[in-house]
Design an enzyme around this catalytic site. Structure first.
Site, PDB file in Angstrom:
ATOM      1  N   ASP A 103       4.375  19.268  -8.972  1.00 51.58           N
ATOM      2  CA  ASP A 103       3.883  17.964  -9.405  1.00 51.58           C
ATOM      3  C   ASP A 103       3.117  18.087 -10.717  1.00 51.58           C
ATOM      4  OD1 ASP A 103       3.163  15.091  -8.787  1.00 51.58           O
ATOM      5  OD2 ASP A 103       1.156  15.975  -8.849  1.00 51.58           O
ATOM      6  N   GLU A 113       8.092  18.149 -11.998  1.00 50.34           N
ATOM      7  CA  GLU A 113       7.957  16.811 -12.561  1.00 50.34           C
ATOM      8  C   GLU A 113       7.595  16.954 -14.038  1.00 50.34           C
ATOM      9  OE1 GLU A 113       5.583  12.690 -11.555  1.00 50.34           O
ATOM     10  OE2 GLU A 113       4.496  14.586 -11.395  1.00 50.34           O
TER      11      GLU A 113
END
Length: 539
Positions: free
Chosen positions: A201, A273
Site C-alpha cells: 500500500d 499501489e
C-alpha cells in the site's frame, strides 16, 4: 510445451475486500470465515490469485489501513487461525494468495507510535517523522491526501509528526534501518504462514525528501479540483532512492526459506499501489526483472474512455517498459467508482474484454464479474471516514464497497436475513447476484467466465505481443501475436454500428461476442468481438 514463465505473468488477480465479501458471524460485516466459504466462486470464475485487503487489528479509522499489529487479525474479521485456514484453502483450490502490506504508516494507537510520542529520548524516538516547529507553522507545505496539512502538532512532544493520510495514520520513517528491519520481520511472519506475495500500500509515499523542501505549486490546478493536487508532491513522494527499498524487498522474498505448503521463493510476487503516470511508473519495474514484479498500473482508471486515448496509453506503456518488465492493468478498485457506474452500463462489457485481453496481468475488483454498479449510500449510512471527516462526499468510497450479492434471498446471501449489512445493498441485488447470473448465458458473469477460459487456453491472450490495428472516434482494435496463432480484439466505444477490418494474412474465426445474438464484422453499439486465427492452437 509447458509455459515456463512466472505464474504471475499468466495469472488473473482478484481483489477481495473482506469487509464486503461474505459475513459468517452475523454482525453484518464480512470476515475471513465468510471469504473461505466463497473461495470456490473464484475457482469457478477462473482467476488464479486472490489479493486480500487488510484484516489486521485496527481502530478502523481508515478501515484497516491504520494498523496496530501487522502480525495479527482484527476480531471483526476472525483470528490468525482463520487467516492461516484461508491461505491453506485457497492453495487447495489452486489459488495463490497475496495480502496487503501497509508499510508507509501505522495507526496512532500502534505501540510503536505511542512509545515514539511519549518517549522523545527513547529507542523509537525517530521511528516516525518528527520535526521542530511552532503550533500553526508546519515544517513544510506538504499536504495530506485526505485533506489539510500533512503535519499535526503534538502538544506533549512539542513537535510535528508527518501523516500522508489521516492524522491518525502517522508515517513511519523508512530511512531508519530499525524500522525497515521491524517491517521486514512482518513480511517474514506472513511468508512463514504461507502467503505467495504482498500488495504494498502507498508505496510511492514510502520515502520523503531528506532535506524537507517544500512542494512546488501546481500551475494547472483548477480552483474546484482536489485540494491535494494544489501542490506537486515532488518532495513528499516518489523519491529516487526508493530503488534501495525495492532491492531489499526482492532480496527478502528470494532468500526467505520456503515454509511447508508455501510457494518457492522464486515464485513470490510483489504488487504495489503506485498512482503514477507511465514515465514514472516504469521505474518501479526496475531493469532486467530486478524491480517490483507488478507495480500497479492505475492509468486506465483516469484515462479518457475513448479509443484513441486508450490506444495511446497502451502504446506508451509498451514502449517505455524496461527490458524484463511485465505489464499489468487495473480498471477498478476499492477507492474508485465501479466500472458500470464510471464508464456506463452499456460499456462495461467491452471494458471487461479490454482488461482481460491486453498484454499483461489484469487485476479484477470483486463484484466486477457481476457488473455491480455503485450503491447509493444515504447520509445516515455513510461509513467512509474520509467523507465523514471532511464533508467532501465526492471523495467517499462507500459506493464502490457494496456487500457482494450471492443469492436472491434477503440481504442477497451476504449476511443473515435479519442482520443489517454494514453498507446498504442495491435494490436490484437479487438480479445481480451470483445465483441469478451463474446459469444465464447472457449474463456478465458468464461473459467473464468465457473470456477467462479463453485466456487460459489461448496462448496469444496470455503471452502474445501487442499491436494496435485501429483507433478512431468509435473503434479500438488490436492484435495479440503468438507463434501458436494470433487473436484480434475489436471494441466499439460508441452507440453507433461500427465496421472493423481484419489483417489479411490469416483466416479469422469469431470466437466470442460481448453481446448475445448474430454477429458480423459490423459491431453493434457497445459491442466487442474476439477473433482467433485459423492456426491458433489451444493447449
Amino acid at each position: 510445451m509447458p509455459d515456463e514463465r512466472p505464474w504471475w505473468q499468466t495469472a488473473v488477480f482478484y481483489q477481495l475486500y473482506p469487509r464486503s465479501f461474505a459475513d459468517s458471524d452475523g454482525d453484518g460485516v464480512g470476515d475471513l470465515a465468510g471469504a473461505i466459504r466463497k473461495l470456490p466462486h473464484l475457482r469457478r470464475l477462473g482467476v488464479d490469485a486472490v489479493w486480500i485487503c487488510p484484516f489486521y487489528p485496527s481502530p478502523q479509522r481508515d478501515f484497516g489501513y491504520d494498523v496496530t499489529d501487522h502480525r495479527g487479525v482484527d476480531p471483526v474479521f476472525g483470528t490468525v487461525a482463520d487467516a492461516e485456514r484461508l491461505i491453506r484453502t485457497a492453495h487447495d483450490l489452486g489459488l495463490r494468495v497475496v495480502i496487503d502490506f501497509i508499510p508507509n504508516h501505522t495507526s496512532d494507537e500502534h505501540p510503536w507510535f505511542v512509545e515514539s510520542r511519549d518517549h522523545a529520548d527513547g529507542p523509537k524516538r525517530d521511528w516516525y517523522y518528527w520535526r521542530d516547529g511552532s503550533a500553526g507553522r508546519p515544517p513544510t507545505n506538504w499536504l495530506s491526501l485526505f485533506g489539510g496539512s500533512a503535519w499535526t502538532w503534538d502538544a506533549g512532544r512539542r513537535q510535528y509528526y508527518l501523516h500522508s493520510y489521516l492524522e491518525e495514520q502517522p508515517d513511519l520513517n523508512w530511512r531508519n534501518p530499525a524500522v525497515r528491519t521491524a517491517m521486514y520481520d512482518v513480511l517474514r511472519c506472513w511468508l512463514d504462514r504461507g502467503v505467495d506475495g504482498f500488495r504494498i500500500d502507498a508505496f510511492r509515499q514510502l520515502l520523503k525528501d531528506p532535506q524537507w523542501r517544500d512542494n512546488p505549486v501546481n500551475p494547472d490546478w483548477p480552483a474546484d479540483g482536489d485540494p491535494y493536487h494544489r501542490l506537486i508532491p515532488l518532495r513528499s513522494t516518489d523519491q529516487d532512492d526508493i530503488v534501495m527499498i525495492i532491492g531489499e524487498l526482492r532480496d527478502l522474498l528470494r532468500d526467505h526459506p520456503r515454509p511447508p505448503g508455501g510457494c518457492r521463493p522464486d515464485d513470490r510476487v510483489l504488487l504495489a499501489e503506485a498512482y503514477l503516470p507511465i514515465p514514472k511508473l516504469v521505474r518501479y519495474h526496475g531493469t532486467n526483472g530486478d524491480g517490483l514484479q507488478l507495480p500497479s498500473n492505475m492509468n486506465l482508471l483516469s484515462c479518457p474512455w475513448q479509443p484513441r486515448a486508450v490506444a495511446a496509453l497502451v502504446e506508451e506503456y509498451e514502449e517505455l517498459l524496461p527490458p524484463g518488465a511485465w505489464p499489468n492493468w487495473v480498471l477498478g478498485n476499492h477507492d474508485r467508482s465501479r466500472v458500470a457506474t464510471r464508464l456506463g452500463h452499456d460499456q462495461q462489457r467491452i471494458a471487461a474484454l479490454l482488461l482481460l485481453t491486453l498484454r499483461g496481468t489484469p487485476i479484477l475488483y470483486y463484484g466486477e464479474e457481476l457488473g455491480l454498479p455503485d450503491v447509493h449510500v444515504p447520509a445516515d449510512r455513510v461509513r467512509d471516514p474520509v467523507a465523514l471527516r471532511t464533508g467532501r462526499t465526492w471523495l467517499g468510497r462507500d459506493p464502490a464497497r457494496m456487500p457482494m450479492p450471492w443469492t436472491r434471498a434477503a440481504r442477497a446471501g451476504f449476511c443473515a436475513e435479519d442482520v443489517e449489512p454494514w453498507l446498504p445493498m442495491r435494490p436490484d441485488s437479487a438480479e445481480l447476484s451470483v445465483e441469478s447470473q451463474q446459469d444465464d448465458p447472457a449474463s456478465m458473469l458468464t461473459l467473464y467466465r468465457r473470456i477467462l477460459e479463453l485466456r487460459r487456453t489461448v496462448p496469444a491472450l496470455s503471452a502474445g505481443n501487442y499491436a494496435t490495428l485501429q483507433a478512431d472516434d468509435r473503434l479500438l482494435s488490436f492484435r495479440r501475436g503468438h507463434q501458436t496463432g494470433d487473436a484480434v480484439v475489436a471494441l466499439n466505444f460508441s452507440d453507433h454500428p461500427t465496421r472493423y477490418d481484419l489483417p489479411p494474412d490469416r483466416f479469422w474465426q469469431l470466437e466470442l461476442t460481448s453481446q448475445d445474438g448474430a454477429a458480423s464484422r459490423i459491431l453493434r453499439p457497445h459491442e466487442g468481438h474476439l477473433l482467433l486465427s485459423g492456426q491458433n492452437k489451444k493447449v
